[in-house]
Motif scaffolding. Structure first.
Motif, PDB file in Angstrom:
ATOM      1  N   LEU A   1       0.820  -1.208   0.000  1.00 37.23           N
ATOM      2  CA  LEU A   1       0.000   0.000   0.000  1.00 37.23           C
ATOM      3  C   LEU A   1       0.855   1.259   0.000  1.00 37.23           C
ATOM      4  N   VAL A   2       1.747   1.377   0.969  1.00 37.06           N
ATOM      5  CA  VAL A   2       2.437   2.657   1.172  1.00 37.06           C
ATOM      6  C   VAL A   2       3.458   2.965   0.085  1.00 37.06           C
ATOM      7  N   TYR A   3       3.967   1.940  -0.595  1.00 37.82           N
ATOM      8  CA  TYR A   3       4.936   2.185  -1.654  1.00 37.82           C
ATOM      9  C   TYR A   3       4.333   2.062  -3.056  1.00 37.82           C
ATOM     10  N   ALA A   4       3.034   1.831  -3.151  1.00 36.18           N
ATOM     11  CA  ALA A   4       2.395   1.702  -4.464  1.00 36.18           C
ATOM     12  C   ALA A   4       2.457   3.025  -5.217  1.00 36.18           C
ATOM     13  N   GLY A   5       2.770   2.940  -6.514  1.00 37.21           N
ATOM     14  CA  GLY A   5       2.775   4.123  -7.359  1.00 37.21           C
ATOM     15  C   GLY A   5       3.865   5.123  -7.042  1.00 37.21           C
ATOM     16  N   ARG A   6       4.881   4.696  -6.310  1.00 37.06           N
ATOM     17  CA  ARG A   6       5.988   5.579  -5.947  1.00 37.06           C
ATOM     18  C   ARG A   6       7.300   4.896  -6.304  1.00 37.06           C
ATOM     19  N   LEU A   7       8.328   5.708  -6.527  1.00 35.92           N
ATOM     20  CA  LEU A   7       9.687   5.203  -6.701  1.00 35.92           C
ATOM     21  C   LEU A   7       9.778   4.152  -7.817  1.00 35.92           C
ATOM     22  N   GLY A   8       8.938   4.336  -8.836  1.00 34.69           N
ATOM     23  CA  GLY A   8       8.951   3.407  -9.952  1.00 34.69           C
ATOM     24  C   GLY A   8       8.139   2.146  -9.730  1.00 34.69           C
ATOM     25  N   ASN A   9       7.449   2.042  -8.611  1.00 33.52           N
ATOM     26  CA  ASN A   9       6.648   0.860  -8.316  1.00 33.52           C
ATOM     27  C   ASN A   9       5.312   0.903  -9.044  1.00 33.52           C
ATOM     28  N   GLY A  10       4.747  -0.295  -9.266  1.00 33.31           N
ATOM     29  CA  GLY A  10       3.414  -0.401  -9.817  1.00 33.31           C
ATOM     30  C   GLY A  10       2.351  -0.178  -8.753  1.00 33.31           C
ATOM     31  N   ASP A  11       1.132  -0.610  -9.059  1.00 34.65           N
ATOM     32  CA  ASP A  11       0.031  -0.405  -8.117  1.00 34.65           C
ATOM     33  C   ASP A  11       0.091  -1.425  -6.984  1.00 34.65           C
ATOM     34  N   VAL A  12      -0.899  -1.381  -6.115  1.00 36.65           N
ATOM     35  CA  VAL A  12      -0.923  -2.275  -4.955  1.00 36.65           C
ATOM     36  C   VAL A  12      -0.841  -3.735  -5.382  1.00 36.65           C
ATOM     37  N   ALA A  13      -1.603  -4.086  -6.427  1.00 32.54           N
ATOM     38  CA  ALA A  13      -1.664  -5.483  -6.861  1.00 32.54           C
ATOM     39  C   ALA A  13      -0.357  -5.979  -7.466  1.00 32.54           C
ATOM     40  N   SER A  14       0.526  -5.076  -7.883  1.00 34.87           N
ATOM     41  CA  SER A  14       1.781  -5.499  -8.516  1.00 34.87           C
ATOM     42  C   SER A  14       2.714  -6.206  -7.551  1.00 34.87           C
TER      43      SER A  14
END
Length: 208
Positions: free
Chosen positions: A98-111
């Motif tokens: 949750l907290v790192y989703a969509g940040r720092l090049g990460n995908g969404d929660v489900a990724s």
């Protein structure tokens, strides 16, 4: 320059001081961490971050208030948080995703990127994008094989790359601005800055 005795000065019960000293010296040589002030500050920062060990961030929280404090944008309604913190207590993987989703090049929660690329190594590098940058620098498949991030040598290579190439830490340390290296590593909070500076002064005599 970096010896097992120096590692034990900083972490008296370090479990792998011999291997760690050898691989730390190799990483320092590879990325040009040669000034004694910078070596001492690098080691001191790695001590307060992870005990000079290749730790992974576990994100194990036990109180809702702590989650609201650390991640206000996710859990504190006064800061736009809309998630129930109680649903993430004692569940590090769910929290990381949750907290790192969509940040720092990460995908969404489900990724699953949040958990796969949570803080790693000796300086707690975080995110797919930062991990990919290290991957390209050291020519290892870190994004395809995140388990490599738990190896001593890989963690130290990542820490050295971050120190020199991804932050101003090496330049600050070489200039003698030791306290500010904590900001370069930890951000504005500068957690454990006093402890880091004390460890720096403990290490420096072994390097000069």
């Amino acid at each position: 320059m970096i010896t097992p005795a120096l590692i034990r000065v900083l972490v008296p019960r370090h479990p792998t001081s011999d291997v760690t000293a050898e691989k730390a010296q190799r990483a320092a040589d590879l990325f040009g961490i040669t000034d004694p002030k910078s070596v001492a500050a690098w080691l001191a920062n790695m001590t307060v971050e992870a005990g000079i060990q290749p730790k992974r961030e576990d994100l194990f929280y036990t109180t809702a208030q702590r989650l609201r404090t650390v991640w206000p944008s996710r859990f504190d309604p006064q800061h736009g948080g809309r998630h129930d913190p109680n649903a993430y207590l004692r569940n590090p993987e769910k929290l990381a995703n949750l907290v790192y989703a969509g940040r720092l090049g990460n995908g969404d929660v489900a990724s699953g990127d949040g958990w796969a690329f949570r803080g790693w190594g000796h300086l707690q590098i975080t995110g797919r994008a930062n991990t990919l940058a290290v991957e390209r620098a050291v020519d290892l498949p870190l994004t395809a094989q995140p388990e490599l991030l738990e190896q001593i040598g890989v963690g130290l290579l990542g820490g050295a790359y971050y120190w020199v190439r991804m932050s101003a830490a090496n330049r600050l340390a070489t200039a003698g601005n030791i306290r500010e290296t904590r900001r370069a590593v930890n951000g504005p909070a500068m957690l454990h800055a006093d402890e880091m500076v004390a460890l720096y002064h403990r290490a420096l005599p072994y390097l000069t």
